[in-house]
Each structure stands twice: as structure tokens, then as C-alpha cells.
Scaffold this active site. Sequence first.
Site, short mmCIF file in Angstrom:
data_model
loop_
_atom_site.label_atom_id
_atom_site.label_comp_id
_atom_site.label_asym_id
_atom_site.label_seq_id
_atom_site.Cartn_x
_atom_site.Cartn_y
_atom_site.Cartn_z
CB THR A 15 32.90 28.34 37.69
OG1 THR A 15 33.23 29.79 38.33
CG2 THR A 15 31.81 28.41 36.94
CG ASP A 59 35.20 31.69 44.38
OD1 ASP A 59 34.20 31.90 43.89
OD2 ASP A 59 36.34 32.15 43.97
CB SER A 60 40.23 29.76 42.75
OG SER A 60 40.05 31.03 42.00
CG ASP A 92 38.14 34.18 39.72
OD1 ASP A 92 37.78 34.38 38.61
OD2 ASP A 92 37.21 34.59 40.60
CB THR A 167 48.08 36.22 32.59
OG1 THR A 167 49.65 36.06 32.82
CG2 THR A 167 47.58 37.41 33.44
CB THR A 279 56.98 44.14 31.85
OG1 THR A 279 56.30 44.86 31.10
CG2 THR A 279 56.92 42.81 31.46
N1 ASP Z 1 35.19 32.69 41.18
C1 ASP Z 1 35.43 31.32 40.50
C2 ASP Z 1 36.67 30.78 41.08
O1 ASP Z 1 38.00 31.15 40.68
C3 ASP Z 1 35.69 31.48 38.98
C4 ASP Z 1 35.80 30.21 38.18
O2 ASP Z 1 36.02 29.33 38.73
O3 ASP Z 1 36.06 30.62 36.94
O4 ASP Z 1 36.72 29.75 41.93
#
Ligand code: ASP
Length: 343
Positions: A15, A59-60, A92, A167, A279
Site C-alpha cells: 500500500t 501487493d504482498s 498483509d 503478527t 497455539t
Molecule cells: N494489500 C496490501 C499489501 O499487503 C496491504 C498493505 O500494504 O498494507 O500489499
Amino acid sequence: MKRKTKILLIYTGGTIGMVKDYRTGSLRAFNFEELIKNIPELDQLDCELKGVSFKEPIDSSNMNPKYWALIATIIEDNYTEHDGFVVLHGSDTMSYSASALSFMLENLAKPVIFTGSQLPIGDLRTDAKENLITSIEIASLQENGQPVVQEVGLYFEYKLYRANRTTKINAEHFKAFASLNHPPLVESGVYLKVDHANLREPSPKKKPLKVHKNLDDNVAVLKLFPGLNQQVLRSVLGIPGLKALILETYGAGNAPMDKWFLDALEDSISKGLHIINVTQCSGGSVAMGHYETSKRLGSMQVIDGKDITTEAAITKAMYLLGTKISDRLFKTVFETSLRGEMS
Ligand code: ASP
């Protein structure tokens, strides 16, 4: 005169560098030069900044071990010349990538800071500028000519965490990450407050950086839930070529006591599958044998994931399998903290 620190920015996408495509209404990655143009403040930083970018920023959600190897290669190729690295990455899957890199970069003695943002850098209310600028400042911190941070970190919303303890916990809040089993390493307020006691100690022998790019993805995750049936369990355990299964158990590492369930796990372990007890709670630790519902897991040699995150467990398993470690040693090494990923 003090030498300026040299920091390499590695732009993978996310993003932070996205713009709205007005035809489709969705966010898509744009190029690195555009991103840098949006932060004229970077010129005021007291360091030499260089940047490299993925040819096609992603995008990740499209992240995978091949891209991790690419990030590792960029760091390896630029390691001697630079004092620190800042990896711009989508939030992400950032905890997965940053955990993976922590295992891939053995004997790391320089900062590798992952960061990103919830809003694109061009947005008025963006969190990107603070995250990026402070990450660069943290990567530049030196004491007695040595980097203060000598491990892989993740910086988001005023806190630097140990990457393999994090996380993603929120899809909307600027505070998107948590590290419930390890305190933040640096907090950003008026000053950068470094918690020296919780940083990883540099290896005393100054061993050279060793980069492991060969990850084995024959790994799966099974999250327990009441009602998990025999067919589902059998299908997962029967995946051809599966070498390690992360079993996300309840609370302190507990699982149902049904005979069919436990017998199936035991049978797979006897055939060579590594089963790791992690867990599904975001904080706290597995304590096998504490309850009756985890006793047999311990006696059948299920691996104790202690307080590791699922992200770190997956990437640690991929890394260890990739090193071709013997089946006999896998359990002992998995249960040992290699990069501060477990207490
Ligand atoms: N969808 C985006 C990603 O992970 C979300 C982000 O960057 O915060 O590339």
C-alpha cells in the site's frame, strides 16, 4: 567528521507505494521514483540513501519464497557497502516475509527493518511517512561505530518489534501489528527509546553473514476447531510430499483426545512427518502436558512450538527443511531459539 551512514531502501510493493487506478477503483502498485518524490523530507535525513526496487512491485498477498530469496540476494549483494537496510513491503504478509528473512540471514550484524503503511504515501492522512522516516532513522542508529540493531525488525506505528515475533492484528488501524510474547525493541516518541536489554546480542565471534535461500515449501498449517472431522484430518496428513505440519492447537497447546485423531497424528509422525504444536492464541505459550488434552501429543514426539508465532513456525520449518537437516535433529533444532523467535 562523522561518516554518514549508508542505508539501502528495498521497495517490494504494498500500500505504501500504491495509487488508485481510477478506471477500476482498486489500489495498484506504482514505481519507486514516484514513491520517493512524495517524501521530500528524505533529503533532510543525516544518511546516504540508495534505493532498489522490484521490477514489478507487488501487493504482498502475492509474496512467496522466491521473492524472499530475491530480497535476501539484494541484502547479500549490498551487505558490505551499507550500514542498514529498510524493506518496504505490504503489511498483509509482512510478518511472514520478515520472519523468513530472519532465518535466511544467519549471523546478521546489521539492521534489516521491514515497514509499510495502511494508507498510500500520497494520502493526506498517510501513516507511511512516519513509518518510513523512523525506520530509516532506526536503521542508521550507531553506537561505538556499530549498528544498534543487529537483527531483522518490523517497524509500524511508533514501535520497532523483533520481526519474527510479530503478527498482523488489524486491517484498518494504524497499529496493525502486535508482538505479544516479546516487548518492542525501540519506541518512537520525542526520542527514540532503545530497549537494549531486549535487542539481540551480536554474535561475539563476528562470523560472516551466511544467506540461506533454499526454502522447502512442503509445509502446511492445520487450525483445530471443534467439529474437525476425520476426512479433513486424513486429507491434510495424506498430502503427498508433506514434510512438516504446523498444528494450531487450543490455548496452552491442547487438542481433542479422540482416539482416531491422536492415532492419525502418531501414525504420520512414525512415517516421518514433523508435527509442530503452536497455539492459536496470539499471546502465551504451548505447555505440553499441563492439561490432559496435550499429554499424548508430548509423548508421541509432537514438536513443542512454545511461544512461536504461526508465521515464524512456517518459515522456520521451510528454512530448516531447506538446510536438509536430518529427521533426527529436526525436533531438537526446531525447539531451540535460533533468531530470538521463541522464549
Ligand atoms: N494489500 C496490501 C499489501 O499487503 C496491504 C498493505 O500494504 O498494507 O500489499
